[in-house]
Design a protein around this motif. Structure first.
Motif, PDB file in Angstrom:
ATOM      1  N   HIS A  38       0.827  -1.211   0.000  1.00 51.37           N
ATOM      2  CA  HIS A  38       0.000   0.000   0.000  1.00 51.37           C
ATOM      3  C   HIS A  38       0.861   1.260   0.000  1.00 51.37           C
ATOM      4  O   HIS A  38       1.741   1.424   0.839  1.00 51.37           O
ATOM      5  CB  HIS A  38      -0.915  -0.004   1.228  1.00 51.37           C
ATOM      6  CG  HIS A  38      -1.845   1.161   1.262  1.00 51.37           C
ATOM      7  ND1 HIS A  38      -2.882   1.317   0.356  1.00 51.37           N
ATOM      8  CD2 HIS A  38      -1.890   2.254   2.057  1.00 51.37           C
ATOM      9  CE1 HIS A  38      -3.517   2.442   0.614  1.00 51.37           C
ATOM     10  NE2 HIS A  38      -2.935   3.021   1.639  1.00 51.37           N
ATOM     11  N   GLY A  39       0.616   2.123  -0.983  1.00 51.12           N
ATOM     12  CA  GLY A  39       1.316   3.404  -1.058  1.00 51.12           C
ATOM     13  C   GLY A  39       2.710   3.323  -1.646  1.00 51.12           C
ATOM     14  O   GLY A  39       3.405   4.346  -1.726  1.00 51.12           O
ATOM     15  N   GLU A  40       3.130   2.138  -2.061  1.00 51.25           N
ATOM     16  CA  GLU A  40       4.477   1.977  -2.602  1.00 51.25           C
ATOM     17  C   GLU A  40       4.433   1.589  -4.079  1.00 51.25           C
ATOM     18  O   GLU A  40       3.384   1.275  -4.628  1.00 51.25           O
ATOM     19  CB  GLU A  40       5.239   0.912  -1.809  1.00 51.25           C
ATOM     20  CG  GLU A  40       5.398   1.250  -0.339  1.00 51.25           C
ATOM     21  CD  GLU A  40       6.121   0.155   0.421  1.00 51.25           C
ATOM     22  OE1 GLU A  40       6.236   0.286   1.660  1.00 51.25           O
ATOM     23  OE2 GLU A  40       6.578  -0.827  -0.199  1.00 51.25           O
ATOM     24  N   ALA A  41       5.602   1.614  -4.703  1.00 53.63           N
ATOM     25  CA  ALA A  41       5.704   1.191  -6.092  1.00 53.63           C
ATOM     26  C   ALA A  41       5.706  -0.337  -6.181  1.00 53.63           C
ATOM     27  O   ALA A  41       6.103  -1.020  -5.240  1.00 53.63           O
ATOM     28  CB  ALA A  41       6.983   1.745  -6.709  1.00 53.63           C
ATOM     29  N   PRO A  42       5.284  -0.879  -7.305  1.00 51.54           N
ATOM     30  CA  PRO A  42       5.339  -2.337  -7.488  1.00 51.54           C
ATOM     31  C   PRO A  42       6.779  -2.832  -7.496  1.00 51.54           C
ATOM     32  O   PRO A  42       7.694  -2.144  -7.962  1.00 51.54           O
ATOM     33  CB  PRO A  42       4.688  -2.541  -8.859  1.00 51.54           C
ATOM     34  CG  PRO A  42       3.894  -1.309  -9.103  1.00 51.54           C
ATOM     35  CD  PRO A  42       4.634  -0.201  -8.426  1.00 51.54           C
ATOM     36  N   VAL A  43       6.960  -4.042  -6.989  1.00 52.56           N
ATOM     37  CA  VAL A  43       8.278  -4.669  -6.941  1.00 52.56           C
ATOM     38  C   VAL A  43       8.242  -5.949  -7.768  1.00 52.56           C
ATOM     39  O   VAL A  43       7.322  -6.758  -7.646  1.00 52.56           O
ATOM     40  CB  VAL A  43       8.672  -4.982  -5.482  1.00 52.56           C
ATOM     41  CG1 VAL A  43       9.964  -5.781  -5.435  1.00 52.56           C
ATOM     42  CG2 VAL A  43       8.817  -3.695  -4.685  1.00 52.56           C
ATOM     43  N   PHE A  44       9.245  -6.129  -8.576  1.00 56.67           N
ATOM     44  CA  PHE A  44       9.320  -7.284  -9.467  1.00 56.67           C
ATOM     45  C   PHE A  44       9.450  -8.589  -8.685  1.00 56.67           C
ATOM     46  O   PHE A  44      10.202  -8.684  -7.718  1.00 56.67           O
ATOM     47  CB  PHE A  44      10.524  -7.119 -10.398  1.00 56.67           C
ATOM     48  CG  PHE A  44      10.882  -8.372 -11.143  1.00 56.67           C
ATOM     49  CD1 PHE A  44      11.984  -9.117 -10.762  1.00 56.67           C
ATOM     50  CD2 PHE A  44      10.124  -8.789 -12.216  1.00 56.67           C
ATOM     51  CE1 PHE A  44      12.325 -10.269 -11.435  1.00 56.67           C
ATOM     52  CE2 PHE A  44      10.457  -9.938 -12.907  1.00 56.67           C
ATOM     53  CZ  PHE A  44      11.559 -10.681 -12.514  1.00 56.67           C
TER      54      PHE A  44
END
Lengths: 113, 112
Positions: A38-44
């Motif tokens: 939540h509130g963060e960028a997607p991580v691979f």
């Protein structure tokens, strides 16, 4: 063209397993999996390429059925840190060298103690 | 190592005002670059992508535009913001097709 993810939401207890599916109506070159807190960028997390090559984490696995244009993400022995929203991104055959991804609507995973 | 920067982190703008969001990548050359928008509680919508300087492809017709004035710089702009432009804007880069995309920290835009 947007891939369809299922289920939309999952609630687990620590240690339980989960499977998230991603289906496309178009022929795919690759399927990418990402997790977003939540509130963060997607991580691979994982890439699956046409032809079977797979790259990603060793604690999370995935499969790609080229005949059905479906991918599944397997989360085993889930941990609290696995909570978040999981997105599949699909790169279609014929999209050239753009690396362009179309993302599914996401699957929300909640792991409880 | 490669890093991707976005700024500003948050932005509150009135309807009708202009917009400029910047994204820069360090530690790589000739990356593919992407702009996404994420509405609250929704998925990632691809807005623009670029495979080289001056080469921009638009995915969704709207009042936004993108430019790539330098190899590792990607700019998202608007002349007049709409309420519907509110959202979380993410820039991403990849080396090539079939490679993972790395996302920047994002800009949270609120149009009032």
């Amino acid at each position: 063209q947007q891939p369809v993810q299922s289920p939309q939401a999952v609630i687990l207890r620590e240690g339980e397993d989960a499977v998230i599916n991603c289906s496309s109506s178009k022929a795919l070159y690759s399927v990418h999996w990402y997790r977003q807190k939540h509130g963060e960028a997607p991580v691979f997390l994982m890439i699956l390429l046409k032809g079977g090559e797979q790259k990603g984490h060793d604690k999370i696995s995935a499969s790609f059925n080229e005949k059905k244009q479906q991918s599944s993400l397997y989360l085993t022995a889930s941990q609290l840190s696995y909570s978040g929203t999981y997105f599949c991104g699909t790169e279609m055959l014929g999209s050239g060298n753009t690396g362009k991804l179309i993302f599914g609507q996401g699957t929300t995973l909640q792991v409880k103690p | 190592s490669q890093t991707i920067h976005q700024w500003p982190a948050t932005l509150v703008q009135p309807v009708g005002s202009p917009l400029s969001l910047e994204c820069t990548v360090e530690g790589t050359s000739n990356p593919n670059l992407y702009w996404y928008r994420q509405a609250a509680g929704r998925g990632l919508q691809l807005l623009f992508y670029s495979v080289g300087i001056g080469q921009i492809s638009s995915e969704v017709p709207q009042n936004l535009s993108a430019s790539r004035p330098q190899d590792r710089q990607f700019i998202l702009s608007s002349k007049k913001l709409l309420l519907s432009d509110s959202g979380f804007y993410l820039c991403a880069w990849s080396r090539d097709r079939g490679d993972e995309q790395y996302f920047g920290p994002g800009t949270r835009l609120t149009v009032t």
